[in-house]
Design an enzyme around this catalytic site. Structure first.
Site, PDB file in Angstrom:
ATOM      1  N   GLY A   1       0.852  -1.295   0.076  1.00 45.02           N
ATOM      2  CA  GLY A   1       0.119   0.173  -0.133  1.00 45.02           C
ATOM      3  C   GLY A   1       0.903   1.244  -0.052  1.00 45.02           C
ATOM      4  O   GLY A   1       1.992   1.243  -0.244  1.00 45.02           O
ATOM      5  N   ASN A   2       0.284   2.274   0.242  1.00 42.65           N
ATOM      6  CA  ASN A   2       0.904   3.719   0.058  1.00 42.65           C
ATOM      7  C   ASN A   2       0.390   4.471   1.465  1.00 42.65           C
ATOM      8  O   ASN A   2      -0.604   4.171   2.219  1.00 42.65           O
ATOM      9  CB  ASN A   2       0.961   4.345  -1.085  1.00 42.65           C
ATOM     10  CG  ASN A   2      -0.380   4.529  -1.397  1.00 42.65           C
ATOM     11  OD1 ASN A   2      -1.022   5.599  -1.021  1.00 42.65           O
ATOM     12  ND2 ASN A   2      -0.801   3.886  -2.384  1.00 42.65           N
ATOM     13  N   ARG A   3       0.878   5.822   1.464  1.00 42.29           N
ATOM     14  CA  ARG A   3       0.612   6.466   2.559  1.00 42.29           C
ATOM     15  C   ARG A   3      -0.627   7.632   2.111  1.00 42.29           C
ATOM     16  O   ARG A   3      -0.854   8.622   2.999  1.00 42.29           O
ATOM     17  CB  ARG A   3       1.761   7.266   3.363  1.00 42.29           C
ATOM     18  CG  ARG A   3       2.873   6.278   3.762  1.00 42.29           C
ATOM     19  CD  ARG A   3       4.134   7.043   4.198  1.00 42.29           C
ATOM     20  NE  ARG A   3       3.939   8.056   5.085  1.00 42.29           N
ATOM     21  CZ  ARG A   3       4.855   8.871   5.582  1.00 42.29           C
ATOM     22  NH1 ARG A   3       5.903   8.838   5.194  1.00 42.29           N
ATOM     23  NH2 ARG A   3       4.326   9.878   6.495  1.00 42.29           N
ATOM     24  N   SER A   4      -1.282   7.603   1.139  1.00 44.09           N
ATOM     25  CA  SER A   4      -2.216   8.439   0.920  1.00 44.09           C
ATOM     26  C   SER A   4      -3.504   8.216   2.055  1.00 44.09           C
ATOM     27  O   SER A   4      -4.163   7.343   2.015  1.00 44.09           O
ATOM     28  CB  SER A   4      -2.671   8.317  -0.413  1.00 44.09           C
ATOM     29  OG  SER A   4      -3.721   9.081  -1.002  1.00 44.09           O
TER      30      SER A   4
ATOM     31  N   ALA B   1      -3.638   7.916  -5.164  1.00 42.45           N
ATOM     32  CA  ALA B   1      -2.135   7.354  -5.274  1.00 42.45           C
ATOM     33  C   ALA B   1      -2.205   5.787  -5.793  1.00 42.45           C
ATOM     34  O   ALA B   1      -2.675   5.101  -5.114  1.00 42.45           O
ATOM     35  CB  ALA B   1      -1.342   7.270  -3.946  1.00 42.45           C
TER      36      ALA B   1
END
Ligand code: CTP
Ligand code: CA
Length: 228
Positions: A33-36, A100
């Protein structure tokens, strides 16, 4: 409230916004995943509604309540986000890709939980995800429906922000690209944002550090002008 007093200059406009960050499954319990946080996409949705627009928000893994008056489509992965955006843009005037999107996904998702072993683990093999923003730009260039009249993206850059942003705008064939400088304490999960909007014609609009609603309003000013 903070959203009152806006012009109804997006009345009758159908807008699609993607928000949040995609998750690419590794096994039933793990993902890449990512930090958005989704905060910028949600600010875009709230301000667009306040200006009279009909909004579809394609939300990937956000922990935020549905904004009032918005059609929310929840998705998890980049492939799901692509399907939802392509469906939503069918009768839309503009799209803003604030999500993102993972550039890669595991080539295969394990059907059962990967177990810890005595040996070192296998590497996770990745394959490319489709670039949804570039695909929309390409569809418009080729006259291949569905695509909306106005196409906007966001880009987070850590280095050579303007040069990378300009190259990205050209590569993806969009009308405008909102470029953020990101770092450990910038942009992600904070209420404030600072950015530069690059326009396809070469112009650039600086947006000073301020609430994400203020940045959203500048984006809608530019979108409204292009739709007029
Ligand atoms: N985007 C997309 N589909 C992808 C990756 C990105 O639609 N598979 C969109 C994002 O929603 C954003 C824009 O493209 O609006 C820019 O994303 P970014 O990650 O900055 O661009 P990339 O082309 O993926 O370049 P890189 O990550 O290498 O900087
Ligand atoms: Ca990327």
């Amino acid at each position: 409230g903070v959203l009152s007093g806006r012009p109804a200059d997006l009345a009758g406009r159908r807008l699609v916004i993607s928000a949040g960050g995609t998750r690419e499954a590794i096994d039933p319990v793990r993902f890449i995943g990512n930090r958005s946080s989704g905060l910028q996409g949600y600010a875009l949705a709230r301000t667009a509604v306040a200006r009279g627009a009909e909004v579809t928000l394609v939300a990937a893994n956000v922990a935020l309540p549905d904004p009032a008056g918005v059609k929310v489509v929840r998705v998890t992965s980049a492939l799901e986000l692509r399907d939802a955006v392509l469906e939503a843009v069918e009768d839309a005037d503009a799209v803003v890709m604030a999500a993102a999107v993972a550039d890669f996904r595991p080539s295969a998702r394990s059907g059962s939980k990967i177990k810890k072993t005595a040996d070192e683990p296998d590497a996770i093999h990745l394959v490319k995800n489709p670039d949804i923003l570039a695909e929309l730009g390409e569809r418009r260039r080729a006259g291949l429906k569905p695509y909306p009249r106005v196409i906007a993206g966001f880009a987070a850059e850590t280095d050579d922000v303007l040069a990378n942003g300009r190259a990205k705008l050209t590569r993806k064939g969009c009308d405008l690209l909102v470029v953020n400088q990101v770092g450990d304490d910038l942009a992600f999960g904070t209420p404030d944002n600072a950015a530069v909007v690059l326009l396809a014609e070469g112009e650039q609009v600086d947006i000073p550090r301020g609430p994400k609603e203020a940045l959203a309003d500048v984006v809608w000013d530019l979108v409204a002008a292009r739709l007029a």
